[in-house]
Scaffold this motif. Structure first.
Motif, PDB file in Angstrom:
ATOM      1  N   ASP A 226      62.223  28.529  46.129  1.00 36.20           N
ATOM      2  CA  ASP A 226      61.646  29.616  46.911  1.00 36.20           C
ATOM      3  C   ASP A 226      60.409  29.213  47.661  1.00 36.20           C
ATOM      4  O   ASP A 226      60.033  29.853  48.628  1.00 36.20           O
ATOM      5  CB  ASP A 226      61.286  30.786  45.989  1.00 36.20           C
ATOM      6  CG  ASP A 226      62.497  31.574  45.624  1.00 36.20           C
ATOM      7  OD1 ASP A 226      62.706  31.816  44.441  1.00 36.20           O
ATOM      8  OD2 ASP A 226      63.237  31.927  46.562  1.00 36.20           O
ATOM      9  N   GLN A 227      59.732  28.179  47.200  1.00 32.13           N
ATOM     10  CA  GLN A 227      58.475  27.792  47.814  1.00 32.13           C
ATOM     11  C   GLN A 227      58.697  26.990  49.083  1.00 32.13           C
ATOM     12  O   GLN A 227      57.755  26.631  49.751  1.00 32.13           O
ATOM     13  CB  GLN A 227      57.669  26.954  46.815  1.00 32.13           C
ATOM     14  CG  GLN A 227      56.191  26.907  47.087  1.00 32.13           C
ATOM     15  CD  GLN A 227      55.426  27.942  46.317  1.00 32.13           C
ATOM     16  OE1 GLN A 227      56.000  28.904  45.836  1.00 32.13           O
ATOM     17  NE2 GLN A 227      54.144  27.751  46.191  1.00 32.13           N
TER      18      GLN A 227
ATOM     19  N   ILE B 187      51.682  33.028  40.803  1.00 31.35           N
ATOM     20  CA  ILE B 187      52.703  32.680  41.789  1.00 31.35           C
ATOM     21  C   ILE B 187      52.041  32.152  43.059  1.00 31.35           C
ATOM     22  O   ILE B 187      52.511  31.186  43.665  1.00 31.35           O
ATOM     23  CB  ILE B 187      53.536  33.930  42.123  1.00 31.35           C
ATOM     24  CG1 ILE B 187      54.248  34.418  40.873  1.00 31.35           C
ATOM     25  CG2 ILE B 187      54.524  33.642  43.211  1.00 31.35           C
ATOM     26  CD1 ILE B 187      54.841  35.762  41.045  1.00 31.35           C
TER      27      ILE B 187
ATOM     28  N   GLY C 224      56.997  24.981  43.539  1.00 31.42           N
ATOM     29  CA  GLY C 224      57.871  26.090  43.194  1.00 31.42           C
ATOM     30  C   GLY C 224      58.138  26.240  41.713  1.00 31.42           C
ATOM     31  O   GLY C 224      59.181  26.749  41.329  1.00 31.42           O
TER      32      GLY C 224
ATOM     33  N   THR D 283      57.356  31.083  40.473  1.00 28.56           N
ATOM     34  CA  THR D 283      57.649  31.868  41.669  1.00 28.56           C
ATOM     35  C   THR D 283      57.893  33.311  41.249  1.00 28.56           C
ATOM     36  O   THR D 283      57.970  33.624  40.069  1.00 28.56           O
ATOM     37  CB  THR D 283      58.874  31.340  42.416  1.00 28.56           C
ATOM     38  OG1 THR D 283      59.914  31.107  41.484  1.00 28.56           O
ATOM     39  CG2 THR D 283      58.559  30.062  43.141  1.00 28.56           C
TER      40      THR D 283
END
Lengths: 746, 125
Positions: free
Chosen positions: A175-176, A266, A272, A275
């Protein structure tokens, strides 16, 4: 998150729009040539720059201002040949930031303690045998710091290579991606090829709760989360287990992160590894549109950025505001956005004779309400504003109800008898950032951890930094700092006021005592007695002085301060019981049983929450992410929300609905645009028009008349039962429901 | 009620020979249209809505507007209307309201301010 800006500026200097210096002649494009890769090149000393070279002026990174606590103590250091003056305790990294050079880092964070374990911030300092970790090395006078020499560049490449060795190839599913420090810094400072041919290690994932998703294989062991949890959040949940390549971050026991600031890890985590679980796999950061707005889940008014994709809010991220929330937001602010998609009212509805709601057009709905309102007597009309109402809609509601002849318009949370004459009696007079200067806190009837998490974070910071003492009167609650529980009710308060309690000596000796009174006390019948006792304590211990005002009131709802400024107070206790026409503008905490059975109830709001079930007519309004509204926080700081997504269905803005209703009812309000409403507000409470400014209270407690009532002995009750479910949006949110089921202490 | 007026199908060549020819055709068309008006009003029940003189005005305005083009299209339109191929709302929309002949005075729209009208339309007017 911050160094990515430098890195992307280095790669694509022309595309950076925000904060690019106009005189950007000195663009540092970072390039490594093959001849510089060899060890001999590193040993060659750089040619000295000519002595009288005029260097272009440099601004600090991010346009920051440097605060010299002691101007005589400034040191001069040389960064890449450029002389800068820095205060005495600055580190080399901070000195380089003042000089406009952004040094890459993973473990260093300006609000956390220094760890120095990532080694990415290595720079070359003259007369030093090895490159130094700039985040930890204090800047000494006359130091010559060089950040772009081959040694420094080689160090960065080496560190990057080591970090990437055990890092999984997860970029497509992480997601990062797109906002990852590791990605940005490896593009900017890393070498283009790696030499690792063995197996990578992997780590088992930890369960930290329904909010934080962990993929511990991606962790680079920077320990930012460990330091955040222990310093800012005050809970020592996380730690580093093991040594060497077997290091793992986790909770040693099977424990969930129950802190109300747990979502901030987060943002803090540069990769990541940690998250957001609700946001997992939902969107990439480049397809989101960020809108800078204000949060309304509590009275703090944290600055947030709402990331939306089309008509949907995808996530909420904090914005920097040094005075209010620094860089943190509470979990409720961060994760209640999915309540905006459920239980939304989208069409006007009228209750049929068989008791069911029928969707109608705006014309019909307003015509019905306009008819009925003329059939009741003027003092039987009651208007109640909700906890999420903005100042504009409250102004129009008050004007409308007043012009219909009634004075019964108030905001939720203000009981009978709360008078809004003197502003100091309902504001946080020392301002949230001013709490850092206090050395003694007395919390009366308030649990700031659940009422205003950011104020609690500030108290925690003060306790940590200057060893301030905290004393608490109220029901047993847990605090994330050392707190002395003095008592549970007004008796303790009376003892302190009369000087009989052992705590009084500590109060007298404190240089800047701060008393924080919770707004939950406003609802008690003996409120006047309690507040006058608090004020006598303040008087006796020099709490209110010209240079320091420590008497603070912590409000509960985002709309309360503006409501009290505009004059929405409850005049008579029996107004609701004898009402025939009740206008609820988002008011869900009203005791619905108190409304008589034959009263005609109009509910204007955005969620089908509790009060809707009693309503006769429903008028759909817009939520805080969809409207431009003015909110005042508990310290008197006025801010405005900005619409991020369009309204749902046929909903309208709150003030527009009341204005249209007034026109249909034949009452002529003298404004029909938002500027008109604001100029009307300006004549009532001009501080609400000056956004992004704090208006402190003008007068102190000396003006208040004496109170003759006596205190009752009922102990203080907790105001917020469930931290995760306090307003219509959070009650409709699935994430908040999960949190309250799992994370609350039983 | 007048005797049903049958529209003779006039085959109109696309281009008239000269200007007088064109003028004659236009006048013939206008005459045919006006003679078919009572039939039209009967077919579409336009008695209460509009008076024949207003419709004549509308037709002449249309002819004036399209003075520069040939008018077999006008003939087609007339044929369609007389044959009941169109419907009432077409007629009202094109020839009554379109020319601003009939004021749409609904009681609810009277005295409404711009704010209220915009409010009913949408949140973002």
């Amino acid at each position: 998150m911050g160094v990515g800006i430098l890195a992307s500026r280095a790669i694509r200097p022309a595309s950076r729009l925000l904060r690019s210096q106009p005189s950007n002649l000195f663009l540092r494009t970072i390039v490594s040539k093959p001849e510089l890769q060899s060890p001999e090149a590193a040993a060659v000393s750089q040619p000295e720059p000519p002595k009288n070279q005029i260097l272009p002026p440099r601004n600090p990174v991010g346009g920051a201002r440097v605060h010299f606590t002691n101007p005589e103590d400034a040191i001069e250091v040389f960064v890449d040949g450029y002389a800068v003056k820095v205060p005495k305790g600055f580190t080399v990294l901070q000195a380089c930031e003042v000089a406009g050079v952004d040094i890459p880092r993973f473990c260093y964070h300006s609000r956390l303690s220094i760890a120095g374990n990532c080694r990415m911030c290595l720079v070359e300092v003259e007369k030093s045998p090895k490159p130094v970790a700039s985040c930890a090395m204090p800047a000494l006078p006359g130091m010559k710091i060089k950040t772009d020499t081959p040694i420094a560049k080689k160090a960065r490449e080496g560190v990057m290579e080591f970090l990437l060795m055990n890092h999984p190839l997860d970029c497509p599913i992480c997601d990062q991606g797109g906002e990852c420090d590791l990605q940005d810094q490896s593009m900017a400072f890393g070498s283009d090829r790696g030499r690792f041919t063995e197996m990578k290690r992997s780590v088992v994932d930890k369960n930290l709760g329904p909010l934080v998703k962990t993929v511990m294989t991606r962790c680079i062991q920077c320990t930012r989360c460990v330091r955040f949890a222990s310093e800012v959040a005050g809970v020592q949940d996380l730690g580093m287990l093991g040594r060497g390549s077997g290091e793992e971050i986790g909770t040693y026991v099977e424990k969930l992160m129950t802190s109300e600031l747990s979502g901030n890890v987060i943002d803090i985590c540069p990769v990541g590894a940690l998250t957001s679980k609700p946001f997992a796999f939902k969107a990439r950061n480049w397809e989101l549109k960020g809108t800078e707005t204000i949060d309304v889940s509590d009275a703090v008014g944290s600055n947030i950025r709402v990331d939306s994709r089309g008509p949907e809010v995808m996530r909420i991220i904090p914005r920097l505001n040094e005075d209010i929330n620094e860089e943190w937001i509470s979990d409720k602010t961060r994760f209640s956005y999915d309540g905006l998609k459920r239980q939304r009212l989208s069409d006007p509805m009228i209750r049929d004779s068989d008791g069911r709601f029928k969707a109608v057009s705006w014309r019909d709905a307003l015509a019905v309400v306009g008819d009925i309102i003329h059939q009741v007597k003027s003092d039987e009309i009651v208007g109640i504003a909700g906890q999420l109402s903005d100042a504009e809609s409250m102004m129009v509601l008050k004007d409308f109800v007043n012009r219909m002849g009634s004075d019964n318009v108030w905001c939720e949370g203000t009981a009978v008898g709360v008078d809004a004459d003197l502003r100091y009696s309902y504001l946080m007079n020392s301002s949230i950032s001013g709490l850092e200067n206090a050395d003694l806190f007395l919390l009366v009837g308030t649990q700031p951890r659940v009422e205003a998490a950011m104020v609690n974070a500030r108290i925690c910071k003060t306790v940590r930094a200057s060893n301030a003492k905290v004393a608490y009167i109220g029901p047993p609650a847990d605090f994330n700092y050392d707190c002395k529980h003095l008592g549970t009710g007004p008796d303790t308060l009376k003892e302190i006021a009369e000087g009989r309690h052992p705590f009084c000596s500590a109060l007298k000796n404190a240089k800047n005592p701060a008393i924080i009174v919770g707004a939950g006390l406003f609802n008690r019948t003996d409120k006047d007695a309690i507040l006058s006792a608090v004020e006598s304590i303040a008087q006796a211990n020099n709490v209110v002085r010209p240079d320091w005002n420590g008497l603070n009131y912590l409000l509960l709802y985002a709309a309360q301060a503006a409501a009290l400024d505009l004059g929405l107070i409850q005049q008579s206790a029996k107004a609701l019981e004898s009402a025939k026409f009740v206008y609820l503008m988002g008011a869900d905490d009203v005791d619905v049983d108190k409304i008589p059975k034959d009263a005609f109830v109009v509910y204007q709001g955005h969620h089908g929450d509790k009060a809707v079930y009693r309503a006769n007519v429903i008028l759909p309004a817009s939520a805080f992410t969809e409207k431009e509204g003015t909110y005042e926080n508990t310290e008197g700081f006025t801010q405005q929300t900005v619409p991020a997504v369009p309204t749902v269905g046929d909903a309208r803005d709150d003030w527009k609905i009341v204005r249209a209703l007034s026109e249909v009812s034949g009452v002529n309000l003298p404004y029909n645009s938002i500027e008109g409403v604001r100029s009307r507000i300006k004549s009532v409470a001009p501080n609400l028009v000056h956004t992004d400014e704090r208006e402190p209270a003008a007068f102190g407690p000396s003006l208040k008349p004496e109170c003759k009532e006596t205190m009752s002995t009922t102990p203080f009750k907790p105001v917020v039962e469930n931290f995760y479910m306090t307003n219509a949006i959070t009650r409709a949110s699935k994430i908040m429901a999960q949190c309250s089921a799992v994370l609350l202490k039983k | 009620m007048a005797a049903p007026f049958t529209l003779r199908k006039i085959g109109v060549p696309p281009n008239s020979a000269n200007l007088t020819e064109a003028r004659r055709r236009v006048f013939d068309f206008f005459r045919a249209a006006c003679r078919s008006l009572p039939t039209v009003m009967d077919i579409y029940n336009l008695q209460d809505v509009v008076a024949p003189s207003q419709l004549r005005f509308a037709i002449s305005a249309q002819i004036r507007n399209n003075a520069h083009v040939t008018d077999p299209k006008g003939m087609e339109e007339l044929t369609d209307i007389v044959d009941h191929a169109k419907q009432r709302h077409h007629i009202i929309g094109q020839y009554v309201v379109g020319e601003g002949l009939v004021q749409n005075t609904g009681s609810k729209d009277q005295g409404k301010s711009d704010f209220l009208k915009n409010f009913y339309t949408s949140n973002y007017v």
